[in-house]
Scaffold this active site. Structure first.
Site, mmCIF file in Angstrom:
data_model
loop_
_atom_site.group_PDB
_atom_site.id
_atom_site.type_symbol
_atom_site.label_atom_id
_atom_site.label_comp_id
_atom_site.label_asym_id
_atom_site.label_seq_id
_atom_site.Cartn_x
_atom_site.Cartn_y
_atom_site.Cartn_z
ATOM 1 N N HIS A 25 -11.002 33.599 -39.417
ATOM 2 C CA HIS A 25 -9.807 32.892 -38.963
ATOM 3 C C HIS A 25 -9.696 32.996 -37.444
ATOM 4 C CE1 HIS A 25 -8.020 33.219 -43.107
ATOM 5 N NE2 HIS A 25 -8.762 34.308 -43.118
ATOM 6 N N TYR A 46 -4.630 39.986 -42.471
ATOM 7 C CA TYR A 46 -6.056 40.104 -42.164
ATOM 8 C C TYR A 46 -6.507 41.560 -42.250
ATOM 9 C CZ TYR A 46 -4.831 35.673 -39.919
ATOM 10 O OH TYR A 46 -4.344 34.425 -39.648
ATOM 11 N N HIS A 58 -11.782 29.629 -42.451
ATOM 12 C CA HIS A 58 -10.617 29.308 -43.274
ATOM 13 C C HIS A 58 -10.584 27.816 -43.619
ATOM 14 C CE1 HIS A 58 -5.987 29.752 -43.886
ATOM 15 N NE2 HIS A 58 -6.623 29.562 -45.006
ATOM 16 N N LYS A 62 -6.552 23.104 -42.054
ATOM 17 C CA LYS A 62 -6.431 23.730 -40.734
ATOM 18 C C LYS A 62 -7.737 23.530 -39.993
ATOM 19 C CE LYS A 62 -3.453 27.578 -41.833
ATOM 20 N NZ LYS A 62 -3.217 28.943 -41.434
ATOM 21 N N CYS A 119 -8.830 25.981 -38.116
ATOM 22 C CA CYS A 119 -9.219 27.381 -38.012
ATOM 23 C C CYS A 119 -10.522 27.651 -38.756
ATOM 24 C CB CYS A 119 -8.076 28.208 -38.581
ATOM 25 S SG CYS A 119 -8.378 29.929 -38.821
#
Length: 157
Positions: free
Chosen positions: A10, A39, A115, A135, A137
């Site tokens: 991420h 995380y 991600h 996303k 990311c």
């Protein structure tokens, strides 16, 4: 210890150069009603590796993967204009590669994803394409960068 077979990478979606740490993410996640940082590891701009959520507890970083993956977040991911970009410093790149290599030695890692790569395949063609990403990311091609780190999956007849 739970079985870990995946790594999900991420970004923090913070502007390039902004100093941000695991304790900052922990505060943000708690403010959102979480039990704490989602995380397992955070890599700040200086290339350090900070510990987040214990690996003995399910992560809170990627639905569908939290119970069998390690979540790594590097600080950055946005350019000065707020657009998604690979803003990793050389120290972050090195730290990420070393951390992934270590985790691959410790666990039977068969999948290393960004991600965004866990987004649903909306057109059912077997590929999660950029137009399907929920996303951006982590703002770089994780599979390309870490293709040689994973253990091969052996399919027996």
């Amino acid at each position: 210890m739970k079985a870990i077979d995946s790594i999900i990478i991420h970004c923090s979606a913070t502007p390039a150069g902004k100093d941000f740490r695991a304790n900052d993410i922990d505060r943000m996640h708690k403010a959102q009603g979480w039990k704490g940082i989602g995380y397992n590891y955070v890599i700040p701009l200086d290339g350090g590796v900070e510990t987040g959520r214990s690996l003995s507890i399910n992560g809170a970083h990627c639905p569908g993967y939290n119970d069998h993956s390690v979540g790594i977040c590097y600080i950055g991911g946005l350019d000065a204009m707020g657009k998604a970009a690979d803003t990793r410093t050389p120290a972050q790149k090195e730290a990420l590669r070393n951390l992934v290599a270590t985790l691959c030695e410790q666990y039977n890692i068969i999948e290393i994803l960004g991600h965004r790569d866990t987004s649903p395949d909306l057109n059912d063609n077997g590929i999660v394409e950029p137009s399907e990403w929920i996303k951006m990311c982590p703002c770089f091609e994780v599979r390309d960068e870490f293709v040689n780190f994973m253990r091969p999956v052996i399919i027996r007849p």
